[in-house]
Scaffold this motif. Structure first.
Motif, short mmCIF file in Angstrom:
data_model
loop_
_atom_site.label_atom_id
_atom_site.label_comp_id
_atom_site.label_asym_id
_atom_site.label_seq_id
_atom_site.Cartn_x
_atom_site.Cartn_y
_atom_site.Cartn_z
N TRP A 299 97.25 65.42 -0.91
CA TRP A 299 97.05 66.60 -0.06
C TRP A 299 96.55 66.24 1.32
O TRP A 299 96.40 67.10 2.18
N TRP B 15 97.18 67.16 6.76
CA TRP B 15 96.75 67.78 5.52
C TRP B 15 97.72 68.87 5.08
O TRP B 15 98.44 69.44 5.90
N VAL C 276 95.89 73.61 0.84
CA VAL C 276 94.70 73.00 0.26
C VAL C 276 93.51 73.14 1.19
O VAL C 276 92.39 73.44 0.76
N LEU C 277 93.73 72.92 2.48
CA LEU C 277 92.63 73.08 3.44
C LEU C 277 92.07 74.49 3.39
O LEU C 277 90.85 74.69 3.39
N ALA D 279 92.09 76.55 0.95
CA ALA D 279 91.36 76.76 -0.30
C ALA D 279 90.00 76.07 -0.29
O ALA D 279 89.07 76.53 -0.96
N ARG D 280 89.87 74.98 0.45
CA ARG D 280 88.62 74.22 0.46
C ARG D 280 87.63 74.70 1.51
O ARG D 280 86.46 74.28 1.50
N PRO E 60 84.79 76.67 3.21
CA PRO E 60 83.71 77.53 2.72
C PRO E 60 83.78 78.90 3.39
O PRO E 60 84.33 79.05 4.48
N SER F 12 82.68 67.07 3.70
CA SER F 12 82.63 67.81 2.44
C SER F 12 83.91 68.61 2.22
O SER F 12 84.24 68.94 1.09
N VAL F 13 84.63 68.93 3.29
CA VAL F 13 85.87 69.69 3.18
C VAL F 13 87.07 68.77 3.03
O VAL F 13 87.99 69.03 2.25
N GLY G 98 88.35 63.68 -0.67
CA GLY G 98 88.88 64.00 -1.99
C GLY G 98 89.69 62.87 -2.57
O GLY G 98 90.10 61.94 -1.84
#
Length: 204
Positions: free
Chosen positions: A129, A147, A151-152, A154-155, A157, A167-168, A171
Motif C-alpha cells: 500500500w 501510497w 489506505v491513507l 482509512a488510516r 485519525p 504513525s500514519v 506499516g
C-alpha cells in the motif's frame, strides 16, 4: 495506475529562521518549483500551504491544513480531500533533487504490486500500500513516497492536528526503495540548503 500528487508546503521553517522555505532557491529555481517539476505528469497536483508564485505550466490546486500550523498529518488530510486518483505521491516541498524518474519508480513499485505473491510463491498476499525512499543511512523518508489513496484515507485519525506522520505512514506493506544522499536530501536547516546549492553548482 493514475496518480495525483500532494506537496506539503506549509510549516514555519523555524530551523531556517522562519524564512519561507519553499521559496528558497537552489540552482536558480525555488525548492517548490523543483518538486513540482518532478510531479508534472500527475493527474492532479495539489499544494498544501499558502498560495505562492510557481512556474509549473499546468494548473495547481491549493489548499491549507486545518487548523493552520496543525502539522504534516493535518496537511495530508487537507490534501487528500482533493485527491481522486487511486495512488497519491505525498512529498515535502524541500526536496531539491527529487526527479520525475524517482517518482515514477515509486509509482511503479506500488501500482504493480497487485500480483504479488507470498514468500512461498503462493498468491493471496495483501498488496503493497505504499513505497517510500530510504537514504544511505537507512532512514525512511516518509515525505518522499507514493501510497494507495484508499489506505491513507482509512488510516487518517479523526483529529489529525499534531499527530506524528510516521504513525500514519508506517506499516508492514510499505516497501523501502534505496536512494542516494542527493536524492533524499531535504532542506531543513541552513547547512542543508547550502549543501544543495553547492551540489547544484557542481552539476552545472
Amino acid at each position: 495506475m493514475s496518480w495525483d500528487a500532494v506537496v506539503l508546503a506549509g510549516g514555519s521553517a523555524r530551523r531556517l529562521g522562519g524564512a519561507d522555505k519553499p521559496l528558497a532557491t537552489v540552482g536558480g529555481r525555488t525548492l517548490l518549483d523543483r518538486v513540482l517539476a518532478a510531479v508534472a505528469t500527475a493527474r492532479e497536483v495539489i499544494v498544501v500551504g499558502p498560495v505562492r508564485p510557481v512556474r509549473l505550466a499546468r494548473p495547481v490546486a491549493w489548499t491549507c491544513e486545518r487548523p493552520p500550523g496543525g502539522g504534516p498529518v493535518a496537511a495530508l488530510a487537507a490534501g487528500l480531500e482533493l485527491v481522486s486518483a487511486p495512488l497519491v505521491a505525498v512529498l515535502a516541498a524541500d526536496l531539491p533533487f527529487l526527479t520525475a524518474g524517482t517518482v515514477a519508480a515509486l509509482v511503479r513499485a506500488v501500482g504493480g504490486a497487485d500480483r504479488e505473491t507470498t514468500g512461498a510463491g503462493q498468491r493471496g498476499a495483501a498488496p503493497l500500500w505504499g513505497a517510500l525512499l530510504i537514504d544511505p543511512a537507512g532512514r525512511r523518508q516518509y515525505l518522499t513516497g507514493v501510497w494507495r489513496t484508499s489506505v491513507l484515507r482509512a488510516r487518517l485519525p479523526t483529529a489529525p492536528a499534531g499527530v506524528a506522520l510516521r504513525s500514519v505512514l508506517a506499516g508492514p506493506r510499505v516497501v523501502a526503495v534505496p536512494a542516494d544522499e542527493r536524492t533524499t536530501l531535504d532542506c531543513d536547516e541552513p547547512a542543508d540548503l547550502e549543501r544543495a546549492r553547492r551540489w547544484a553548482r557542481m552539476a552545472r
